[in-house]
Design a protein around this motif. Structure first.
Motif, PDB file in Angstrom:
ATOM      1  N   LEU A  99       0.849  -1.194   0.000  1.00  0.00           N
ATOM      2  CA  LEU A  99       0.000   0.000   0.000  1.00  0.00           C
ATOM      3  C   LEU A  99       0.881   1.239   0.000  1.00  0.00           C
ATOM      4  O   LEU A  99       1.775   1.378   0.857  1.00  0.00           O
ATOM      5  CB  LEU A  99      -0.908   0.005   1.230  1.00  0.00           C
ATOM      6  N   LEU A 140      -5.295   7.338   1.969  1.00  0.00           N
ATOM      7  CA  LEU A 140      -6.672   7.555   1.529  1.00  0.00           C
ATOM      8  C   LEU A 140      -6.992   9.041   1.603  1.00  0.00           C
ATOM      9  O   LEU A 140      -6.604   9.718   2.564  1.00  0.00           O
ATOM     10  CB  LEU A 140      -7.649   6.790   2.436  1.00  0.00           C
ATOM     11  N   VAL A 167     -10.485  -0.059  -0.659  1.00  0.00           N
ATOM     12  CA  VAL A 167      -9.243  -0.811  -0.900  1.00  0.00           C
ATOM     13  C   VAL A 167      -9.585  -2.249  -1.290  1.00  0.00           C
ATOM     14  O   VAL A 167      -9.095  -2.784  -2.287  1.00  0.00           O
ATOM     15  CB  VAL A 167      -8.333  -0.805   0.349  1.00  0.00           C
ATOM     16  N   GLY A 182       1.679   2.766   3.165  1.00  0.00           N
ATOM     17  CA  GLY A 182       0.272   3.143   3.335  1.00  0.00           C
ATOM     18  C   GLY A 182      -0.390   2.487   4.534  1.00  0.00           C
ATOM     19  O   GLY A 182      -1.439   2.950   4.998  1.00  0.00           O
ATOM     20  N   LEU A 223      -3.795   3.612   7.855  1.00  0.00           N
ATOM     21  CA  LEU A 223      -5.108   2.956   7.975  1.00  0.00           C
ATOM     22  C   LEU A 223      -5.415   2.623   9.436  1.00  0.00           C
ATOM     23  O   LEU A 223      -4.578   2.050  10.144  1.00  0.00           O
ATOM     24  CB  LEU A 223      -5.135   1.667   7.151  1.00  0.00           C
ATOM     25  N   LEU A 278      -3.174   4.160  -2.475  1.00  0.00           N
ATOM     26  CA  LEU A 278      -4.368   4.588  -1.731  1.00  0.00           C
ATOM     27  C   LEU A 278      -4.838   5.967  -2.189  1.00  0.00           C
ATOM     28  O   LEU A 278      -6.036   6.245  -2.242  1.00  0.00           O
ATOM     29  CB  LEU A 278      -4.070   4.616  -0.226  1.00  0.00           C
TER      30      LEU A 278
END
Ligand code: F3S
Length: 640
Positions: A161, A165, A174, A198, A202, A262
């Protein structure tokens, strides 16, 4: 060579086998979970094994599926589950406390632990670094009895990732993006291990949504590292002591790598009737929406519902758009109540449902005829909503809430600023006292059963030669919902195999059960990815009760394949997929069952003397289980 997370956990729990992809490995299981729809049977099987106290570190019996309590069957089953848990040393979670996966994530799951559950979305706990797998109820019963859980050593796919986002994109997008790319059978035999820069951006709920719906890829499981975000989550749950760091080595090897940026993601939606029919929300602009349902084990966390309340606050949904909200747990409900977030939901016209699965399996909240329902759930198989021609779309909670206000699909570019990304409050209320912990000594506990609980029947051994007709021919992507529909009337019979068997394939071919009764035995012919979907072992137990001896298909879904083995049904694979067209309903078949060897090919002979080569991917042990008439027989004979 460095190790990935999956390898580290498997190595630590390895009881037998070699860690070579495709070879069978036996794993020690630390935790199990069961839910009422599959767990009642799992507990009957556990009793049949006759082991006494559970031998796992922790086993939890949740009641979350059939909580409507229409008639005596469900409450009787819940009472059976409460008493058998107390006797056997398992924790019991009463109806209404919440959905098993949300509750397990919040209260019991641990990084680095192995967990199997009689529910296909058990991988939710992978969001905090558990190696969590869905399994048939009998496999869970055996794990509770201290037996290893056997799986083919999975390939490990690194999902790298990058970025972060932005805007309205969420964790749900995702996994929808991954489903769009890989389809519902793209994950068979694989673990999806998330990594890359990434990951840190999250939240645990986003991670758990992703690992939950990894089940729709057909994956063995999905897993995130256990990092500082995980530690903070567990600390807020009052469980910091359960945290341990779990990350892949810098030079870890993987069997494959997939990259997702993302930052580039935007709101996505899965269209009817498969979770991989993914498109951008804006592509559907103008389509009217009759219902929005927010909840399920995929998207019912505090952050999902706080965002929902923020989006709806001070606004009203159109009267023709039905809005249903089911919080994932009483903990989520308490946090919403404490922060005054229930009122904006009610004022917006939402119906607040119990903390349970509810509409996800058609337990209330079915859409209108041919109605468009946008749901935050993980599955949109035809008929699963309880309305056979319902058109179910899958989206994030934030997307669903926003669309509920518009009453139709709209372009996210018109939605205005996205709600803030939510983190848990400092003072998270505990619901620990709502669980029923077992007494130290359960020997004096009486297990209480109602009349709906019918003892398990004994199954015959596999005959050396099977003479049977094809009594059902079905297409590709048959789901366990096709095999045994969900819904209140049917799942209430889950502890009564003769009664529930009357519904096998009832919505696909009404004559199937009659033909099976007439002939006493038969064979099912299927296409690709047969048995995808839930872990419900009744989809194998029912056919077995009716006399199905073999399922002959182009390919099989993982958990259903295991269930077929567990109940002594031969899962055979067409060596030449085009042979599917050479057999029809009523074709006579002779199957030389005693000649079948692991991975070997044998020829079936049709009534007109043609030969059809079939192969299998069975291990020696699995074949022995089928020959014994199923896993319970094999355990009793000491063959497993
Ligand atoms: Fe329940 Fe639906 Fe999840 S039935 S466990 S909310 S997939």
């Amino acid at each position: 060579m460095g190790k990935n997370i999956t390898r580290k956990i498997i190595e630590k729990h390895l009881v037998s086998g070699e860690m070579v992809p495709g070879r069978e490995v036996g794993l020690r299981i630390d935790q199990t979970l069961t839910q009422d729809a599959t767990g009642t049977m799992a507990w009957l099987q556990y009793e049949a094994i006759g082991i006494g106290r559970v031998r796992t570190d922790l086993s939890v019996s949740y009641v979350d599926h059939n909580t409507l309590q229409m008639g005596f069957r469900n409450p009787d089953d819940h009472r059976f589950l409460r008493t058998v848990a107390a006797k056997s040393g398992a924790v019991f979670s009463p109806a209404g406390t919440g959905i098993c996966h949300q509750l397990h994530l919040e209260n019991f799951a641990k990084p680095g632990a192995t967990l199997i559950g009689s529910d296909s979305h058990t991988p939710t706990a992978g969001g905090i670094g558990s190696m969590a797998m869905g399994a048939g109820g009998l496999s869970v019963a055996l794990a509770m009895a201290g037996e290893p859980y056997f799986i083919p050593m999975p390939q490990v796919v690194k999902v790298e990732l990058t970025g972060e986002l932005t805007g309205w994109a969420q964790g749900k997008d995702v996994i929808l993006e991954l489903l769009r790319r890989l389809t519902v059978k793209g994950g068979v035999g694989k673990v999806f291990e998330y990594a890359g820069p990434g990951v840190a951006s999250l939240s645990v709920p986003d991670r758990a949504t992703i690992t939950n719906m990894g089940a729709e890829l057909g994956a063995t499981t999905s897993i995130f590292p256990s990092d500082e975000t995980t530690r903070l989550f567990l600390a807020k749950m009052g469980r910091e002591g359960d945290w341990m760091e779990l990350i892949a080595d810098a030079d870890a090897e993987y069997d494959d790598v997939i990259t997702i940026d993302l930052t580039a993601l935007e709101p996505l939606v899965a269209q009817p009737h498969m979770p991989d029919q993914v498109c951008k929300v804006k592509e559907l602009a103008g389509k009217k929406i009759d219902q929005v349902a927010i909840g399920s084990c995929t998207n019912s966390s505090y952050s999902d519902l706080k965002n929902t309340a923020q989006i709806l606050s001070g606004k009203m949904t159109p009267p023709e758009t039905d809005l249903l909200i089911s919080p994932g747990s009483k903990q989520v409900m308490k946090m919403l109540a404490r922060e005054g977030l229930i009122e904006p939901l009610l004022d917006a016209g939402a119906r607040l449902l119990e903390c349970s699965c509810g509409p996800c399996i058609g337990m209330g909240g079915s859409p209108i005829s041919a109605g468009v329902s946008v749901r935050t759930f993980n599955r949109n198989f035809e008929g699963r909503s309880g309305t056979q021609d319902g058109q179910v779309y899958l989206a994030s909670a934030q997307t669903a809430a926003r669309l509920a206000l518009d009453g139709e699909f709209t372009d996210p570019a018109t939605w205005g600023p996205a709600p803030e990304r939510v983190s848990l409050p400092e003072d998270v209320p505990s619901i620990r006292d709502l669980f029923v912990f077992p007494p130290e000594d359960g020997s004096s506990v009486e297990v209480l059963r109602g009349p709906n609980i019918v003892a398990l029947e004994d199954f015959d051994k596999l005959p050396g030669t099977i003479e049977a007709k094809v009594l059902l021919k079905v297409e590709d992507n048959i789901t366990t919902d096709h095999i045994l529909p969900a819904g209140a009337q049917i799942t209430a019979l889950r502890s009564n195999i003769p009664a529930i068997s009357e519904y096998i394939f009832s919505r696909v071919d009404e004559g199937f059960v009659g033909r099976m009764k007439e002939h006493g035995k038969g064979v099912i012919l299927g296409g690709e990815n047969y048995g995808q979907g839930s872990s419900r072992e009744h989809a194998a137990l029912g056919p077995r009760h009716l006399g199905v001896k073999a399922v002959i298909v182009k390919s099989l879904a993982r958990i259903h394949r295991a269930n077929l083995v567990n109940f002594g049904i031969l899962p055979l694979l067409l060596a030449n997929p085009e042979d599917y067209d050479r057999m029809e309903l009523g074709t006579d078949l002779t199957i030389p069952a005693s000649e079948i060897t692991p991975g070997g090919t044998v020829n079936l002979v049709t009534g007109d003397g043609a030969t059809v080569p079939v192969t299998n991917d069975l291990t020696k042990k699995e074949l022995e289980i089928i020959q014994a008439g199923g896993l319970l027989n094999a355990v009793r004979e000491g063959k497993s």
